[in-house]
Motif scaffolding. Structure first.
Motif, mmCIF file in Angstrom:
data_model
loop_
_atom_site.group_PDB
_atom_site.id
_atom_site.type_symbol
_atom_site.label_atom_id
_atom_site.label_comp_id
_atom_site.label_asym_id
_atom_site.label_seq_id
_atom_site.Cartn_x
_atom_site.Cartn_y
_atom_site.Cartn_z
ATOM 1 N N ALA A 28 -15.634 3.181 44.822
ATOM 2 C CA ALA A 28 -16.336 4.057 43.879
ATOM 3 C C ALA A 28 -16.765 3.228 42.682
ATOM 4 N N ALA A 36 -12.922 9.603 41.734
ATOM 5 C CA ALA A 36 -12.293 8.972 42.895
ATOM 6 C C ALA A 36 -10.778 9.133 42.862
ATOM 7 N N ILE A 79 -16.791 7.080 47.664
ATOM 8 C CA ILE A 79 -16.969 8.271 46.836
ATOM 9 C C ILE A 79 -18.068 7.959 45.838
#
Length: 339
Positions: A28, A36, A79
């Motif tokens: 992330a 995240a 993410i």
């Protein structure tokens, strides 16, 4: 695909368990680090990784692959948006991905990878980079500012439009693309009018997924070839470039692809495809000029030369170097779209 707002953490933990992963790498960007951490609380994380950049520079891909190998990673969880998913794909030749999108990029729904090396964007297709699971949660998009939501959503819409005349276009992926246009047009307008509302963001995520499925099936058309060069060679921001280029490519191609034009117009609920997209972009306050993002007008002749060899033979209308220079000047300046 798992689609339920407010349940990303539970759904992600369940997928990690189902896949029996014990060495999970969570990817992330720094701006998504809090999200995240919140989403990945239900399982042990071997490594949090945040060195994410647009267009996935090959040096960063190699560094991420090396550290994944060092930590003996057996599952990647990405993410974020398209850049985060793209980095995961660069690592994923031997490691499965679970994708948790926070934008409308659609990369999570395709088996297409992209890397940038020596100012050129390289792309390819490999089923090993397709995430095994995609977890959609519209609540994770609430932090995405409205204008970035618009640009990201129009990037997805560009997947739909390009799918109408891409090399492997057929009635099935065109149907996915048509429904994607409907969902994205409705969802993005709802996001603009009510940024905190979940309904519009759910429709936009649904449309983004359909756009990805259509694009993965139909292949990459003229629009994406232009944007790949602009992103790779000149560092243009991904979503804003797609949003800015799309109206001009649609105007160039629509009159030469009457059946596709009818489908696109119907999806917008407009008399013509160009009118429908123009109306939507006006309502959304969409990006309209690449000069606002640092693209140098002097680079247009070189960009046109780089783009021309990549234009697919399936394009509805023959493309010349003069066509591309005129189109790019319109994209640069933001002047009204012309056929």
């Amino acid at each position: 695909m798992v689609f339920k707002s407010g349940h990303a953490a539970d759904n992600l933990a369940a997928e990690v368990g189902r896949l029996r992963a014990s060495r999970v790498m969570v990817i992330a960007a720094e701006c998504e680090s809090e999200t995240a951490k919140k989403v990945s609380t239900g399982f042990d994380v071997a490594l949090h990784y945040s060195d994410v950049s647009p267009h996935v520079p090959i040096a960063k891909a190699k560094a991420a692959r090396a550290i994944a190998s060092e930590y003996d990673i057996d599952l990647l969880v990405c993410i974020g948006g398209g850049s985060t998913t793209g980095l995961a794909k660069a690592i994923a030749m031997t490691t499965a991905i679970v994708a948790v999108p926070t934008t409308y990029a659609g990369s999570e729904g395709t088996n297409v990878w992209g890397l940038t090396a020596n100012s050129r964007k390289l792309t390819g297709v490999d089923n090993r980079v397709l995430p095994v699971t995609v977890i959609y949660d519209a609540e994770l998009t609430l932090s995405l500012p409205v204008q970035l939501s618009v640009a990201s959503g129009l990037n997805a819409l560009a997947h739909c439009v390009d799918s109408m005349w891409a090399p492997r276009a057929d009635p099935i992926n065109q149907a996915f693309a048509s429904e994607g246009i409907r969902a994205l047009a409705s969802g993005l307008q709802a996001v603009v009018s009510d940024p905190a509302g979940i309904g519009g963001r759910e429709r936009a995520l649904y449309g983004a997924y359909l756009s990805a499925v259509a694009f993965a099936s139909a292949g990459s058309g003229m629009h994406h070839k232009i944007c790949h060069v602009l992103g790779g060679a000149y560092g243009m921001p991904h979503a804003q470039t797609h949003a800015t280029v799309l109206p001009h490519v649609l105007a160039f191609n629509a009159q030469h692809a009457p059946e596709a034009e009818i489908r696109i117009a119907a999806a917008f609920g407009a008399d013509s495809a160009v009118e429908g997209l123009d109306r939507l972009c006006s309502a959304l306050g969409a990006p309209s000029a690449l000069k606002e993002y640092g693209f140098d007008e002097a680079a247009i002749p070189e960009a046109a030369r780089l783009i021309l060899p990549a234009i697919p033979e399936s394009n509805p209308h023959v493309v010349t170097i003069d066509d591309l220079e005129r189109l790019l000047r319109a994209v640069w300046s933001g002047r009204p779209v012309e056929g």
